[in-house]
Design a protein around this motif. Structure first.
Motif, short mmCIF file in Angstrom:
data_model
loop_
_atom_site.label_atom_id
_atom_site.label_comp_id
_atom_site.label_asym_id
_atom_site.label_seq_id
_atom_site.Cartn_x
_atom_site.Cartn_y
_atom_site.Cartn_z
N LYS A 115 -30.12 163.85 14.90
CA LYS A 115 -30.82 164.01 13.63
C LYS A 115 -30.14 163.18 12.53
CE LYS A 115 -30.24 168.50 13.71
NZ LYS A 115 -29.67 168.62 15.06
N VAL A 116 -30.93 162.31 11.89
CA VAL A 116 -30.44 161.47 10.80
C VAL A 116 -31.32 161.73 9.58
CG1 VAL A 116 -30.02 159.12 10.00
CG2 VAL A 116 -29.60 159.72 12.40
N MET A 119 -43.07 171.59 11.40
CA MET A 119 -42.16 172.43 12.16
C MET A 119 -42.47 172.38 13.65
SD MET A 119 -41.41 175.78 9.76
CE MET A 119 -43.11 176.19 9.34
N GLU A 120 -43.75 172.40 13.99
CA GLU A 120 -44.14 172.36 15.39
C GLU A 120 -43.75 171.03 16.03
OE1 GLU A 120 -48.05 173.53 18.05
OE2 GLU A 120 -48.38 172.59 16.09
N VAL A 180 -44.20 183.29 1.73
CA VAL A 180 -44.03 183.60 3.15
C VAL A 180 -42.57 183.48 3.55
CG1 VAL A 180 -44.53 182.74 5.47
CG2 VAL A 180 -46.37 183.03 3.83
N ARG A 181 -42.10 184.39 4.37
CA ARG A 181 -40.69 184.43 4.77
C ARG A 181 -40.27 183.18 5.53
NH1 ARG A 181 -36.91 188.41 5.46
NH2 ARG A 181 -35.41 188.15 7.13
N GLY A 182 -41.14 182.65 6.40
CA GLY A 182 -40.78 181.51 7.23
C GLY A 182 -40.92 180.17 6.56
N ILE A 239 -36.71 170.74 7.13
CA ILE A 239 -37.44 171.19 8.32
C ILE A 239 -36.73 170.72 9.57
CG2 ILE A 239 -39.59 170.87 9.63
CD1 ILE A 239 -41.05 170.83 6.89
N ALA A 240 -36.32 169.44 9.58
CA ALA A 240 -35.62 168.91 10.75
C ALA A 240 -34.29 169.61 10.98
CB ALA A 240 -35.41 167.41 10.59
N ALA A 241 -33.54 169.85 9.92
CA ALA A 241 -32.23 170.50 10.06
C ALA A 241 -32.36 171.87 10.69
CB ALA A 241 -31.55 170.60 8.69
N ARG A 242 -33.41 172.59 10.34
CA ARG A 242 -33.53 173.98 10.77
C ARG A 242 -34.30 174.16 12.08
NH1 ARG A 242 -35.25 177.39 5.50
NH2 ARG A 242 -35.21 179.05 7.07
N ARG A 243 -35.15 173.19 12.44
CA ARG A 243 -36.04 173.43 13.59
C ARG A 243 -35.89 172.43 14.74
NH1 ARG A 243 -40.01 177.34 12.51
NH2 ARG A 243 -39.13 178.67 10.88
N THR A 244 -35.15 171.36 14.58
CA THR A 244 -35.03 170.37 15.65
C THR A 244 -34.00 170.83 16.68
OG1 THR A 244 -35.50 168.64 14.03
CG2 THR A 244 -34.63 167.94 16.15
#
Length: 392
Positions: free
Chosen positions: A135-136, A103-104, A79-81, A124-129
């Protein structure tokens, strides 16, 4: 401060879970608002004590089994995402449903500090928060232990963190080379406590503990102990832990004829007692982050015999002072070191005393204020922290 710890499985066992729970407990005890978020839940009760002031949240409850995904695991891998790359040690946990839940959750945060605790969750946190959340990222394993698929994603996305926290000086240099300009902060994990009952060096027992997986190298330890038994037939090796390699390790014990000398007792609720009753701790890992059970053994005045694997043992031990380091995966050298330490009780007592001194640097009273200081600095001025730690 509002601090959220996002973990894969807060109800499980293991060194990372234990150390993150210790951090959460310390922050709650210091008066901060703490939430422990478990991505999945597979047990009724946590395995480690939680401060009652901590809020515990589960994102995907798997106590009755895994629910089917909508597109199937093979399709989800394409899947792309999808964010979690192949090669993540816990990749099997990250089905479509689980990854989307993570992610949600991070996408819905609006404030506070988010601490993530393994590469999949870090990515996930780096890309979606959202940007207004501090962010740590915690890294509990050395960078070189990861496959290329993980290292590429780390290089691509970890610059978005306000701080990346690693366990040892060696780890810090690795990440600084990969991520110049990104704040890399060295904070070791803390043991539960440093004042422990000490071994009296009277029981002929070598102890080891960890997941029964290839990383821990218990196959190498059993082979080394087969060379110890002819010289010291009264000594026993006890390897505590559970995992998928138990059958293979049991087969090795039978193959070497060590049935009366090597035990695989499984998990224990009385590890502190077992450490006190032993006389040597053996670390046979192929690679490590920061081996916490080894440091806990040192609080019990146990000398350590360890492979000088990447990374961790050399960052803690001083060869010949509080333990013995031998070349990685060298079974003969490991056996020789065990024989040397086993044969000399005075050496064990001397190294054990030095081990206690070393272990004090990993006490909660030393380590937890470092976390609180970092979180406070990040809350006060994110840009100043980035400039300060990037320049060091």
């Amino acid at each position: 401060m509002k601090i959220r710890y996002l973990m894969l499985h807060a109800y499980g066992m293991g060194g990372t879970i234990r150390t993150v729970v210790n951090q959460a407990n310390a922050m709650a005890a210091a008066g901060h608002e703490v939430e422990l978020v478990s991505l999945v839940r597979r047990r009724e009760m946590p395995q480690f004590r939680l401060d009652p002031r901590i809020t515990v949240t589960t994102l995907v409850d798997q106590r009755t089994g895994r629910l089917p995904d909508s597109i199937g695991r093979r399709a989800w891998r394409r899947v792309r995402g999808k964010i979690v790359p192949r090669g993540e040690f816990a990749a099997d946990y990250f089905t479509e449903r689980v990854e989307w839940a993570a992610m949600e959750y991070v996408s819905g945060l609006r404030d506070g500090i988010l601490v993530t605790t393994r590469p999949a969750l870090n990515l996930i946190a780096a890309r979606r928060t959202p940007r207004n959340v501090i962010k740590v990222a915690q890294e509990h394993m050395n960078l070189s232990a990861y496959p290329d698929t993980i290292r590429r994603e780390i290089a691509r996305h970890y610059h978005r963190f306000d701080a990346i926290c690693v366990l040892t000086g060696t780890n810090r240099l690795e990440y600084q080379r990969l991520l110049p300009g990104t704040p890399i902060v060295q904070i070791p994990n803390a043991v539960h406590k440093v004042e422990q009952e000490r071994s009296q060096q009277v029981n002929p027992v070598v102890i080891a503990a960890g997941r029964l997986v290839p990383q821990k190298g218990f196959d190498l330890l059993i082979a080394a102990f087969a060379q110890v038994v002819p010289e010291h037939p009264e000594w026993r090796l006890r390897v505590f832990g559970t995992g998928p390699r138990k059958g293979q390790l049991a087969g090795l014990i039978e193959q070497y004829g060590l049935g009366e000398h090597v035990e695989l007792p499984g998990r224990t609720e009385r590890m502190e007692r077992e450490l006190t009753d032993a006389s040597v701790y053996a670390l046979s890992s192929r690679f490590e982050g920061l081996p916490m059970v080894m440091i806990e053994a040192m609080t019990h005045a146990l000398p350590v015999v360890a492979f000088d694997c990447p990374t961790g043992p050399k960052d803690v031990l001083t060869d010949g002072v509080d333990g013995v380091l031998v070349p990685p995966r060298d079974v003969d050298a490991l056996a020789a070191a065990l024989n040397r330490v086993i044969a000399d009780r005075e050496l064990r007592l001397r190294m054990g005393e030095a081990a206690v001194v070393t272990s004090r640097a990993y006490g909660p009273g030393v380590v937890m204020p470092l976390w609180e200081r970092l979180f406070s600095e990040l809350s006060e001025d994110r840009r100043a922290v980035r400039n300060h730690w990037s320049a060091r």
